[in-house]
Write a protein that holds these residues in place. Structure first.
Motif, PDB file in Angstrom:
ATOM      1  N   PRO A 134       0.815  -1.225   0.000  1.00  0.00           N
ATOM      2  CA  PRO A 134       0.000   0.000   0.000  1.00  0.00           C
ATOM      3  C   PRO A 134       0.849   1.275   0.000  1.00  0.00           C
ATOM      4  CG  PRO A 134      -0.509  -1.340   1.948  1.00  0.00           C
ATOM      5  CD  PRO A 134       0.526  -2.061   1.149  1.00  0.00           C
ATOM      6  N   ILE A 135       1.966   1.246   0.716  1.00  0.00           N
ATOM      7  CA  ILE A 135       2.830   2.429   0.735  1.00  0.00           C
ATOM      8  C   ILE A 135       3.468   2.643  -0.636  1.00  0.00           C
ATOM      9  CG2 ILE A 135       4.968   3.374   1.694  1.00  0.00           C
ATOM     10  CD1 ILE A 135       4.139   2.091   4.364  1.00  0.00           C
ATOM     11  N   PHE A 136       3.920   1.562  -1.265  1.00  0.00           N
ATOM     12  CA  PHE A 136       4.518   1.664  -2.599  1.00  0.00           C
ATOM     13  C   PHE A 136       3.494   2.190  -3.608  1.00  0.00           C
ATOM     14  CE2 PHE A 136       5.367  -0.101  -6.792  1.00  0.00           C
ATOM     15  CZ  PHE A 136       6.650   0.387  -7.022  1.00  0.00           C
ATOM     16  N   ALA A 137       2.280   1.643  -3.580  1.00  0.00           N
ATOM     17  CA  ALA A 137       1.253   2.067  -4.540  1.00  0.00           C
ATOM     18  C   ALA A 137       0.873   3.524  -4.333  1.00  0.00           C
ATOM     19  CB  ALA A 137       0.017   1.168  -4.409  1.00  0.00           C
ATOM     20  N   GLY A 138       0.678   3.928  -3.084  1.00  0.00           N
ATOM     21  CA  GLY A 138       0.324   5.319  -2.805  1.00  0.00           C
ATOM     22  C   GLY A 138       1.428   6.283  -3.190  1.00  0.00           C
ATOM     23  N   THR A 139       2.661   5.916  -2.902  1.00  0.00           N
ATOM     24  CA  THR A 139       3.794   6.771  -3.245  1.00  0.00           C
ATOM     25  C   THR A 139       3.964   6.867  -4.758  1.00  0.00           C
ATOM     26  OG1 THR A 139       4.889   6.166  -1.184  1.00  0.00           O
ATOM     27  CG2 THR A 139       6.281   7.098  -2.906  1.00  0.00           C
ATOM     28  N   ALA A 140       3.839   5.742  -5.446  1.00  0.00           N
ATOM     29  CA  ALA A 140       3.967   5.753  -6.903  1.00  0.00           C
ATOM     30  C   ALA A 140       2.883   6.619  -7.542  1.00  0.00           C
ATOM     31  CB  ALA A 140       3.889   4.324  -7.450  1.00  0.00           C
ATOM     32  N   LEU A 141       1.660   6.531  -7.032  1.00  0.00           N
ATOM     33  CA  LEU A 141       0.564   7.350  -7.562  1.00  0.00           C
ATOM     34  C   LEU A 141       0.798   8.834  -7.296  1.00  0.00           C
ATOM     35  CD1 LEU A 141      -2.225   7.489  -8.868  1.00  0.00           C
ATOM     36  CD2 LEU A 141      -3.199   7.207  -6.599  1.00  0.00           C
ATOM     37  N   ILE A 143       3.669  10.409  -6.781  1.00  0.00           N
ATOM     38  CA  ILE A 143       4.769  10.912  -7.609  1.00  0.00           C
ATOM     39  C   ILE A 143       4.339  11.016  -9.072  1.00  0.00           C
ATOM     40  CG2 ILE A 143       7.109  10.417  -8.433  1.00  0.00           C
ATOM     41  CD1 ILE A 143       7.688   9.222  -5.666  1.00  0.00           C
ATOM     42  N   ALA A 144       3.513  10.082  -9.551  1.00  0.00           N
ATOM     43  CA  ALA A 144       3.032  10.154 -10.936  1.00  0.00           C
ATOM     44  C   ALA A 144       2.213  11.424 -11.164  1.00  0.00           C
ATOM     45  CB  ALA A 144       2.193   8.920 -11.267  1.00  0.00           C
ATOM     46  N   ILE A 145       1.366  11.780 -10.203  1.00  0.00           N
ATOM     47  CA  ILE A 145       0.576  13.002 -10.332  1.00  0.00           C
ATOM     48  C   ILE A 145       1.486  14.226 -10.308  1.00  0.00           C
ATOM     49  CG2 ILE A 145      -1.189  14.436  -9.223  1.00  0.00           C
ATOM     50  CD1 ILE A 145      -2.502  11.795  -8.292  1.00  0.00           C
TER      51      ILE A 145
END
Length: 162
Positions: A134-141, A143-145
């Motif tokens: 969950p931390i990886f997915a939230g961080t990746a999202l 940073i993508a934004i």
């Protein structure tokens, strides 16, 4: 008429601040394995930060007199442009379109790289805790934004210099 460059930078800064606060809220909740486990003093601090941001936004709107403007993002005029972004000239719209294209390419490149990270971690059989995903997915999202938003701003500013 609003200066387009100033508007683009202001929107990017506001989006970064609001998304940063939401990301921080998400990150704290993920680290504590759910909002219910977050200590009350941290929870109150996060809600106060969010409230201060909203109040500050309202104060700025009232002071600048823009609170009375009725602008709808999806309300289009006769010429097909959103009402809050009437074009000054075709050059400006061409720069905005090019900046959008550059931003999309930067975001796509970032996402391709990011999607390789979990694949490499799984193949290398690296032990990952349950909170990693969950931390990886939230961080990746997040940073993508940010890459998308600031890629657009930087591309527009670069094109505007020429």
């Amino acid at each position: 008429m609003m200066n387009t460059k100033k508007h683009i930078v202001n929107v990017a800064v506001a989006a970064s601040l609001i998304l940063g606060i939401i990301y921080l809220f998400f990150l704290v909740c993920a680290l504590y394995k759910g909002y219910g486990n977050v200590p009350i003093n941290i929870s109150i601090g996060l809600w106060i930060m969010l409230a201060v941001g909203v109040i500050l936004d309202m104060v700025i709107l009232v002071r600048t007199g823009k609170a009375n403007r009725r602008i709808k993002f999806f309300d289009f005029g006769e010429n097909g442009y959103p009402l809050d972004m009437e074009h000054n000239d075709e050059r400006e719209w061409r720069m905005m379109l090019t900046a959008t294209y550059v931003s999309a390419r930067l975001t796509t490149s970032y996402l391709i790289i990011v999607f390789m990270v979990p694949y490499a971690l799984v193949l290398s059989e690296t032990p990952l805790g349950p909170s990693f995903w969950p931390i990886f997915a939230g961080t990746a999202l997040f940073i993508a934004i940010m890459v998308s938003e600031w890629g657009y701003v930087l591309a527009y500013l670069h094109l505007n210099k020429q």
